[in-house]
Design a protein around this motif. Structure first.
Motif, PDB file in Angstrom:
ATOM      1  N   UNK A 159      29.564 -11.546  58.414  1.00  0.00           N
ATOM      2  CA  UNK A 159      28.666 -10.473  58.014  1.00  0.00           C
ATOM      3  C   UNK A 159      29.298  -9.097  58.196  1.00  0.00           C
ATOM      4  N   UNK A 160      30.037  -8.908  59.275  1.00  0.00           N
ATOM      5  CA  UNK A 160      30.649  -7.604  59.540  1.00  0.00           C
ATOM      6  C   UNK A 160      31.669  -7.224  58.478  1.00  0.00           C
ATOM      7  N   UNK A 161      32.326  -8.220  57.891  1.00  0.00           N
ATOM      8  CA  UNK A 161      33.289  -7.938  56.825  1.00  0.00           C
ATOM      9  C   UNK A 161      32.601  -7.690  55.487  1.00  0.00           C
ATOM     10  N   UNK A 162      31.455  -8.315  55.264  1.00  0.00           N
ATOM     11  CA  UNK A 162      30.779  -8.235  53.987  1.00  0.00           C
ATOM     12  C   UNK A 162      29.799  -7.066  53.869  1.00  0.00           C
ATOM     13  N   UNK A 163      29.162  -6.650  54.964  1.00  0.00           N
ATOM     14  CA  UNK A 163      28.060  -5.696  54.881  1.00  0.00           C
ATOM     15  C   UNK A 163      28.446  -4.249  54.595  1.00  0.00           C
ATOM     16  N   UNK A 164      29.583  -3.727  55.071  1.00  0.00           N
ATOM     17  CA  UNK A 164      29.897  -2.329  54.753  1.00  0.00           C
ATOM     18  C   UNK A 164      29.862  -2.077  53.247  1.00  0.00           C
ATOM     19  N   UNK A 165      29.167  -1.003  52.852  1.00  0.00           N
ATOM     20  CA  UNK A 165      28.979  -0.723  51.436  1.00  0.00           C
ATOM     21  C   UNK A 165      27.745  -1.391  50.856  1.00  0.00           C
ATOM     22  N   UNK A 166      27.158  -2.342  51.600  1.00  0.00           N
ATOM     23  CA  UNK A 166      25.929  -3.005  51.163  1.00  0.00           C
ATOM     24  C   UNK A 166      24.745  -2.688  52.075  1.00  0.00           C
ATOM     25  N   UNK A 167      24.996  -2.495  53.352  1.00  0.00           N
ATOM     26  CA  UNK A 167      23.924  -2.266  54.319  1.00  0.00           C
ATOM     27  C   UNK A 167      23.759  -0.772  54.562  1.00  0.00           C
ATOM     28  N   UNK A 168      22.578  -0.373  54.978  1.00  0.00           N
ATOM     29  CA  UNK A 168      22.320   1.032  55.280  1.00  0.00           C
ATOM     30  C   UNK A 168      23.246   1.491  56.415  1.00  0.00           C
ATOM     31  N   UNK A 169      23.778   2.717  56.348  1.00  0.00           N
ATOM     32  CA  UNK A 169      24.730   3.167  57.379  1.00  0.00           C
ATOM     33  C   UNK A 169      24.172   3.114  58.800  1.00  0.00           C
ATOM     34  N   UNK A 170      22.866   3.285  58.957  1.00  0.00           N
ATOM     35  CA  UNK A 170      22.267   3.251  60.287  1.00  0.00           C
ATOM     36  C   UNK A 170      22.452   1.895  60.963  1.00  0.00           C
ATOM     37  N   UNK A 171      22.563   0.844  60.175  1.00  0.00           N
ATOM     38  CA  UNK A 171      22.796  -0.482  60.751  1.00  0.00           C
ATOM     39  C   UNK A 171      24.202  -0.566  61.350  1.00  0.00           C
ATOM     40  N   UNK A 172      25.195  -0.090  60.611  1.00  0.00           N
ATOM     41  CA  UNK A 172      26.577  -0.085  61.114  1.00  0.00           C
ATOM     42  C   UNK A 172      26.677   0.784  62.364  1.00  0.00           C
ATOM     43  N   UNK A 173      25.983   1.925  62.334  1.00  0.00           N
ATOM     44  CA  UNK A 173      25.989   2.804  63.512  1.00  0.00           C
ATOM     45  C   UNK A 173      25.398   2.089  64.718  1.00  0.00           C
ATOM     46  N   UNK A 174      24.337   1.288  64.489  1.00  0.00           N
ATOM     47  CA  UNK A 174      23.725   0.542  65.580  1.00  0.00           C
ATOM     48  C   UNK A 174      24.665  -0.484  66.182  1.00  0.00           C
ATOM     49  N   UNK A 175      25.420  -1.173  65.329  1.00  0.00           N
ATOM     50  CA  UNK A 175      26.422  -2.120  65.842  1.00  0.00           C
ATOM     51  C   UNK A 175      27.409  -1.409  66.770  1.00  0.00           C
TER      52      UNK A 175
END
Length: 295
Positions: free
Chosen positions: A45-61
């Motif tokens: 998921x971490x490889x696939x989600x950037x560019x697909x998930x809202x940036x706030x989710x990546x920031x939370x990780x």
């Protein structure tokens, strides 16, 4: 909560569980295979989600340092989450009664299951496991606005329980917290936990021509049925987490529930004349699955 069956079908509270249904995480009982499953799911998921998930989710990780190997320890995760937004993660034995679930959210506690799926369940399982609950839900709890929305939802759930309106309110959770999309200047992005924890639905919800993608409207959404056994036929798109919080806090739900009781529900694939349509889906996936089902 939306995945919780009617209360009468729930098991009795386990002997080890406290009054609020919390249990120890028992982190030391996870096997090497359990940790390897988490790492495999996380990496995919971490490889696939950037560019697909809202940036706030990546920031939370990043805030929660969830890229560390192995199943997270809830105590360490809660320490970081508490510092960010005052939330914590508590372990529960599985599905819990609605009122217990709402009370946890209202008090900024996210109840998470402890078990992790087996290799045979890697791509799909019906009951949410620790990867769905923690990877899918917890990163956005590090965002102050979304964290406030989840607390407001829990408080609203306690009120809905007293009004006999849980089924209607569950649709709000389903189409936002579990399967929500958000409009950004870069295009539609994922934020619902049921999507971001699923490799297949991450692609389907954002890129497949089959589902409808419709603008968020609270009353319309709460009249819409949903799928619990497959990909959604419609997804609802919010403009921002602020919009979601404002509408939840600013709505008097009691007269809304009364109005909904007098109105019919919409099928999962319905598009209404007044809908804001981002994508008019072909419904090809759903039609194909219906043809494949045995008579």
């Amino acid at each position: 909560m939306a995945e919780t069956p009617p209360a009468e079908t729930l098991p009795d509270r386990p002997a080890r569980a406290a009054e609020d249904w919390t249990v120890p995480q028992d982190w030391d009982r996870y096997s090497a295979a359990d940790h390897a499953m988490w790492d495999r799911l996380f990496d995919r998921q971490a490889r696939m989600l950037p560019g697909r998930v809202v940036p706030e989710f990546i920031a939370g990780l990043d805030i929660l340092r969830m890229d560390q190997p192995g199943i997270p320890r809830f105590d360490a995760l809660s320490q970081r989450l508490m510092a960010a937004t005052g939330w914590q993660v508590v372990a529960v034995p599985g599905l819990v009664p609605d009122r217990v679930f709402f009370d946890h959210l209202a008090n900024r506690r996210f109840p998470a299951g402890r078990f992790i799926r087996t290799p045979a369940q890697e791509d799909y399982l019906q009951e949410p496991d620790i990867f769905h609950d923690v990877f899918g839900h917890v990163p956005l709890l590090a965002n102050p606005v979304f964290a406030d929305y989840m607390q407001a939802y829990g408080e609203g759930g306690l009120r809905a329980d007293g009004l006999g309106a849980i089924e209607k309110l569950a649709r709000l959770y389903w189409y936002t917290v579990e399967f929500g999309l958000i409009a950004t200047p870069q295009g539609l992005r994922l934020y619902g936990a049921g999507i971001v924890s699923s490799n297949a639905e991450s692609h389907f919800a954002l890129e497949d021509p089959s589902p409808n993608r419709l603008g968020f409207d609270l009353q319309r959404l709460m009249r819409t049925r949903y799928r619990i056994d497959d990909f959604q036929q419609s997804y609802f798109v919010i403009d921002s987490f602020d919009q979601l919080l404002r509408q939840t806090v600013g709505t008097d739900f009691a007269p809304l529930y009364a109005a909904l009781e007098q109105q019919s529900d919409f099928d999962t694939d319905t598009i209404l004349p007044g809908d804001r349509v981002f994508t008019r889906g072909t419904q090809a996936y759903a039609h194909k699955k219906m043809q494949e089902e045995p008579i």
